[in-house]
Design a protein around this motif. Structure first.
Motif, PDB file in Angstrom:
ATOM      1  N   ALA A 121     -38.584   4.143 -24.931  1.00 19.63           N
ATOM      2  CA  ALA A 121     -37.843   5.399 -24.753  1.00 19.63           C
ATOM      3  C   ALA A 121     -36.868   5.615 -25.906  1.00 19.63           C
ATOM      4  O   ALA A 121     -36.696   6.742 -26.387  1.00 19.63           O
ATOM      5  CB  ALA A 121     -37.107   5.383 -23.420  1.00 19.63           C
ATOM      6  N   ALA A 122     -36.251   4.531 -26.375  1.00 16.08           N
ATOM      7  CA  ALA A 122     -35.302   4.661 -27.502  1.00 16.08           C
ATOM      8  C   ALA A 122     -36.039   5.014 -28.789  1.00 16.08           C
ATOM      9  O   ALA A 122     -35.485   5.712 -29.655  1.00 16.08           O
ATOM     10  CB  ALA A 122     -34.512   3.370 -27.665  1.00 16.08           C
ATOM     11  N   GLN A 123     -37.286   4.546 -28.929  1.00 15.71           N
ATOM     12  CA  GLN A 123     -38.070   4.932 -30.113  1.00 15.71           C
ATOM     13  C   GLN A 123     -38.401   6.426 -30.055  1.00 15.71           C
ATOM     14  O   GLN A 123     -38.428   7.107 -31.065  1.00 15.71           O
ATOM     15  CB  GLN A 123     -39.364   4.120 -30.170  1.00 15.71           C
ATOM     16  N   LEU A 124     -38.651   6.912 -28.827  1.00 18.69           N
ATOM     17  CA  LEU A 124     -39.044   8.318 -28.675  1.00 18.69           C
ATOM     18  C   LEU A 124     -37.842   9.264 -28.731  1.00 18.69           C
ATOM     19  O   LEU A 124     -37.970  10.410 -29.154  1.00 18.69           O
ATOM     20  CB  LEU A 124     -39.782   8.509 -27.332  1.00 18.69           C
ATOM     21  N   GLN A 125     -36.682   8.780 -28.264  1.00 20.18           N
ATOM     22  CA  GLN A 125     -35.499   9.651 -28.181  1.00 20.18           C
ATOM     23  C   GLN A 125     -34.292   8.952 -28.803  1.00 20.18           C
ATOM     24  O   GLN A 125     -33.325   8.620 -28.106  1.00 20.18           O
ATOM     25  CB  GLN A 125     -35.191   9.959 -26.715  1.00 20.18           C
ATOM     26  N   PRO A 126     -34.319   8.719 -30.135  1.00 14.40           N
ATOM     27  CA  PRO A 126     -33.232   7.961 -30.754  1.00 14.40           C
ATOM     28  C   PRO A 126     -31.871   8.638 -30.651  1.00 14.40           C
ATOM     29  O   PRO A 126     -30.848   7.971 -30.507  1.00 14.40           O
ATOM     30  CB  PRO A 126     -33.683   7.832 -32.217  1.00 14.40           C
ATOM     31  N   GLU A 127     -31.854   9.974 -30.678  1.00 10.07           N
ATOM     32  CA  GLU A 127     -30.540  10.646 -30.613  1.00 10.07           C
ATOM     33  C   GLU A 127     -29.896  10.471 -29.251  1.00 10.07           C
ATOM     34  O   GLU A 127     -28.687  10.254 -29.125  1.00 10.07           O
ATOM     35  CB  GLU A 127     -30.695  12.133 -30.925  1.00 10.07           C
ATOM     36  N   LEU A 128     -30.717  10.552 -28.213  1.00 12.08           N
ATOM     37  CA  LEU A 128     -30.180  10.367 -26.854  1.00 12.08           C
ATOM     38  C   LEU A 128     -29.710   8.921 -26.676  1.00 12.08           C
ATOM     39  O   LEU A 128     -28.653   8.670 -26.092  1.00 12.08           O
ATOM     40  CB  LEU A 128     -31.258  10.723 -25.818  1.00 12.08           C
ATOM     41  N   ALA A 129     -30.491   7.979 -27.221  1.00  7.85           N
ATOM     42  CA  ALA A 129     -30.084   6.568 -27.139  1.00  7.85           C
ATOM     43  C   ALA A 129     -28.724   6.375 -27.813  1.00  7.85           C
ATOM     44  O   ALA A 129     -27.852   5.673 -27.292  1.00  7.85           O
ATOM     45  CB  ALA A 129     -31.143   5.684 -27.793  1.00  7.85           C
ATOM     46  N   ALA A 130     -28.530   7.036 -28.939  1.00 11.78           N
ATOM     47  CA  ALA A 130     -27.246   6.910 -29.657  1.00 11.78           C
ATOM     48  C   ALA A 130     -26.106   7.474 -28.818  1.00 11.78           C
ATOM     49  O   ALA A 130     -24.994   6.933 -28.818  1.00 11.78           O
ATOM     50  CB  ALA A 130     -27.343   7.639 -31.000  1.00 11.78           C
ATOM     51  N   ARG A 131     -26.366   8.540 -28.083  1.00  2.84           N
ATOM     52  CA  ARG A 131     -25.311   9.108 -27.220  1.00  2.84           C
ATOM     53  C   ARG A 131     -24.952   8.132 -26.103  1.00  2.84           C
ATOM     54  O   ARG A 131     -23.791   7.968 -25.750  1.00  2.84           O
ATOM     55  CB  ARG A 131     -25.769  10.443 -26.638  1.00  2.84           C
ATOM     56  N   TYR A 132     -25.976   7.477 -25.536  1.00  4.82           N
ATOM     57  CA  TYR A 132     -25.702   6.464 -24.506  1.00  4.82           C
ATOM     58  C   TYR A 132     -24.853   5.333 -25.095  1.00  4.82           C
ATOM     59  O   TYR A 132     -23.911   4.852 -24.472  1.00  4.82           O
ATOM     60  CB  TYR A 132     -27.020   5.875 -23.960  1.00  4.82           C
ATOM     61  N   ALA A 181     -25.947  -4.620 -16.682  1.00  8.66           N
ATOM     62  CA  ALA A 181     -25.016  -5.756 -16.749  1.00  8.66           C
ATOM     63  C   ALA A 181     -25.380  -6.714 -17.881  1.00  8.66           C
ATOM     64  O   ALA A 181     -24.498  -7.225 -18.580  1.00  8.66           O
ATOM     65  CB  ALA A 181     -25.019  -6.482 -15.406  1.00  8.66           C
ATOM     66  N   ASP A 182     -26.693  -6.958 -18.076  1.00  9.95           N
ATOM     67  CA  ASP A 182     -27.088  -7.936 -19.096  1.00  9.95           C
ATOM     68  C   ASP A 182     -27.845  -7.308 -20.266  1.00  9.95           C
ATOM     69  O   ASP A 182     -28.533  -8.007 -20.999  1.00  9.95           O
ATOM     70  CB  ASP A 182     -27.931  -9.041 -18.445  1.00  9.95           C
ATOM     71  N   LEU A 183     -27.732  -5.989 -20.404  1.00  6.68           N
ATOM     72  CA  LEU A 183     -28.453  -5.333 -21.507  1.00  6.68           C
ATOM     73  C   LEU A 183     -27.712  -4.068 -21.928  1.00  6.68           C
ATOM     74  O   LEU A 183     -27.496  -3.167 -21.116  1.00  6.68           O
ATOM     75  CB  LEU A 183     -29.874  -4.965 -21.030  1.00  6.68           C
ATOM     76  N   SER A 184     -27.336  -4.025 -23.199  1.00  5.07           N
ATOM     77  CA  SER A 184     -26.615  -2.834 -23.663  1.00  5.07           C
ATOM     78  C   SER A 184     -27.578  -1.881 -24.364  1.00  5.07           C
ATOM     79  O   SER A 184     -28.632  -2.285 -24.859  1.00  5.07           O
ATOM     80  CB  SER A 184     -25.505  -3.244 -24.633  1.00  5.07           C
ATOM     81  N   MET A 185     -27.195  -0.615 -24.411  1.00  2.00           N
ATOM     82  CA  MET A 185     -28.017   0.357 -25.128  1.00  2.00           C
ATOM     83  C   MET A 185     -28.013   0.023 -26.616  1.00  2.00           C
ATOM     84  O   MET A 185     -29.008   0.242 -27.312  1.00  2.00           O
ATOM     85  CB  MET A 185     -27.485   1.775 -24.869  1.00  2.00           C
ATOM     86  N   ALA A 186     -26.919  -0.542 -27.097  1.00  5.29           N
ATOM     87  CA  ALA A 186     -26.874  -0.937 -28.511  1.00  5.29           C
ATOM     88  C   ALA A 186     -27.982  -1.960 -28.801  1.00  5.29           C
ATOM     89  O   ALA A 186     -28.666  -1.885 -29.836  1.00  5.29           O
ATOM     90  CB  ALA A 186     -25.497  -1.518 -28.827  1.00  5.29           C
ATOM     91  N   ASP A 187     -28.198  -2.914 -27.890  1.00  5.85           N
ATOM     92  CA  ASP A 187     -29.274  -3.904 -28.062  1.00  5.85           C
ATOM     93  C   ASP A 187     -30.651  -3.242 -27.996  1.00  5.85           C
ATOM     94  O   ASP A 187     -31.568  -3.589 -28.748  1.00  5.85           O
ATOM     95  CB  ASP A 187     -29.198  -4.980 -26.965  1.00  5.85           C
ATOM     96  N   ILE A 188     -30.778  -2.307 -27.075  1.00  6.87           N
ATOM     97  CA  ILE A 188     -32.070  -1.602 -26.937  1.00  6.87           C
ATOM     98  C   ILE A 188     -32.376  -0.858 -28.239  1.00  6.87           C
ATOM     99  O   ILE A 188     -33.499  -0.898 -28.747  1.00  6.87           O
ATOM    100  CB  ILE A 188     -32.018  -0.605 -25.747  1.00  6.87           C
ATOM    101  N   ILE A 189     -31.346  -0.214 -28.791  1.00  9.81           N
ATOM    102  CA  ILE A 189     -31.552   0.541 -30.043  1.00  9.81           C
ATOM    103  C   ILE A 189     -31.958  -0.405 -31.176  1.00  9.81           C
ATOM    104  O   ILE A 189     -32.900  -0.130 -31.931  1.00  9.81           O
ATOM    105  CB  ILE A 189     -30.273   1.325 -30.418  1.00  9.81           C
ATOM    106  N   LYS A 190     -31.272  -1.557 -31.253  1.00  7.52           N
ATOM    107  CA  LYS A 190     -31.602  -2.534 -32.317  1.00  7.52           C
ATOM    108  C   LYS A 190     -33.067  -2.930 -32.216  1.00  7.52           C
ATOM    109  O   LYS A 190     -33.810  -2.958 -33.197  1.00  7.52           O
ATOM    110  CB  LYS A 190     -30.718  -3.778 -32.155  1.00  7.52           C
ATOM    111  N   GLU A 191     -33.492  -3.220 -30.971  1.00  3.90           N
ATOM    112  CA  GLU A 191     -34.883  -3.661 -30.764  1.00  3.90           C
ATOM    113  C   GLU A 191     -35.868  -2.524 -31.067  1.00  3.90           C
ATOM    114  O   GLU A 191     -36.939  -2.750 -31.637  1.00  3.90           O
ATOM    115  CB  GLU A 191     -35.041  -4.145 -29.314  1.00  3.90           C
ATOM    116  N   ALA A 192     -35.476  -1.304 -30.690  1.00  6.54           N
ATOM    117  CA  ALA A 192     -36.365  -0.161 -30.944  1.00  6.54           C
ATOM    118  C   ALA A 192     -36.553   0.056 -32.440  1.00  6.54           C
ATOM    119  O   ALA A 192     -37.641   0.389 -32.907  1.00  6.54           O
ATOM    120  CB  ALA A 192     -35.768   1.089 -30.298  1.00  6.54           C
ATOM    121  N   GLU A 193     -35.469  -0.178 -33.204  1.00  5.22           N
ATOM    122  CA  GLU A 193     -35.538   0.063 -34.648  1.00  5.22           C
ATOM    123  C   GLU A 193     -36.323  -1.021 -35.381  1.00  5.22           C
ATOM    124  O   GLU A 193     -36.907  -0.765 -36.429  1.00  5.22           O
ATOM    125  CB  GLU A 193     -34.113   0.162 -35.214  1.00  5.22           C
ATOM    126  N   THR A 194     -36.349  -2.227 -34.800  1.00  3.84           N
ATOM    127  CA  THR A 194     -37.014  -3.320 -35.513  1.00  3.84           C
ATOM    128  C   THR A 194     -38.425  -3.604 -34.985  1.00  3.84           C
ATOM    129  O   THR A 194     -39.152  -4.395 -35.562  1.00  3.84           O
ATOM    130  CB  THR A 194     -36.176  -4.619 -35.406  1.00  3.84           C
TER     131      THR A 194
END
Ligand code: SF4
Length: 209
Positions: free
Chosen positions: A160-171, A184-197
């Motif tokens: 989802a973060a790969q498909l909607q990077p701007e929305l992920a950044a807002r989260y 609790a154990d996963l941040s959107m920042a981590d999701i974005i990092k993984e989506a980008e790599t």
């Protein structure tokens, strides 16, 4: 804070609440058209048993019982519940009416016509029907939920973060502002990092886990 499996205000406030407001509007419209008495509503939903253990426990047809519903199913339960409460006793399970969508203006029944269908059954019906399919499925998402669902698997969130990077950044910006992670154990920042790599995922295998 963000919603979670134990605190799903997203579902109550943004799904159930608006649906109940629509039911109230339908009752008002029926009354304006001259309907007398309660307006019987059939709520038809696409929930399936395969989707989660909680959905597996649902009946495919049930009265959406509520404390304020005067029907012959809810009223006797309410009488038992009131009696137990008046005597300071715990209300037995069979006497609990719940807080469903029925009330004094409308009895509501819920019907889940595809409750027993598998995912393949759904696609076997959809494909030849000519129905338009939401592009999220072709983009690899296994379900059409909120873009970032708190119940989704990590792989679904990454896709989802790969498909909607701007929305992920807002989260991620909200996470930073309120000081709480998306899960609790996963941040959107981590999701974005993984989506980008990660390479673009063609199809996410599962929703949960
Ligand atoms: S799809 Fe997920 S995030 Fe959206 S309302 Fe439902 S549980 Fe909440």
């Amino acid at each position: 804070m963000f919603p979670s499996a134990d605190n799903r205000w997203c579902t109550s406030d943004f799904k159930r609440g608006p649906v109940r407001r629509l039911m109230t509007r339908l009752v008002r419209e029926a009354e304006a058209d001259g309907h007398q008495g309660r307006v019987h509503i059939l709520n038809v939903m696409g929930l399936r048993a395969d989707e989660s253990p909680a959905r597996r426990r649902l009946l495919s047809f049930a009265h959406d019982s509520a404390y304020t519903c005067p029907c012959s199913y809810c009223a006797p339960r309410r009488a038992i519940a009131d009696d137990h409460e008046a005597r300071g006793l715990p209300v037995p399970k069979h006497a609990r009416t719940g807080w469903g969508a029925s009330n004094t203006l409308r009895p509501v029944d819920t019907w889940l016509p595809v409750h027993t269908w598998s995912t393949s059954d759904v696609w076997a019906a959809v494909r030849p029907s000519g129905l338009r399919v939401h592009p999220a499925y072709a983009a690899g998402m296994p379900r059409l939920s909120c873009v970032f669902c708190v119940l989704a698997s990590r792989s679904a969130l990454v896709r989802a973060a790969q498909l909607q990077p701007e929305l992920a950044a807002r989260y991620a910006a909200v996470e930073k502002r309120i000081g709480h992670r998306f899960e609790a154990d996963l941040s959107m920042a981590d999701i974005i990092k993984e989506a980008e790599t990660s390479p673009p995922v063609a199809a996410v295998a599962c929703w949960q886990g």
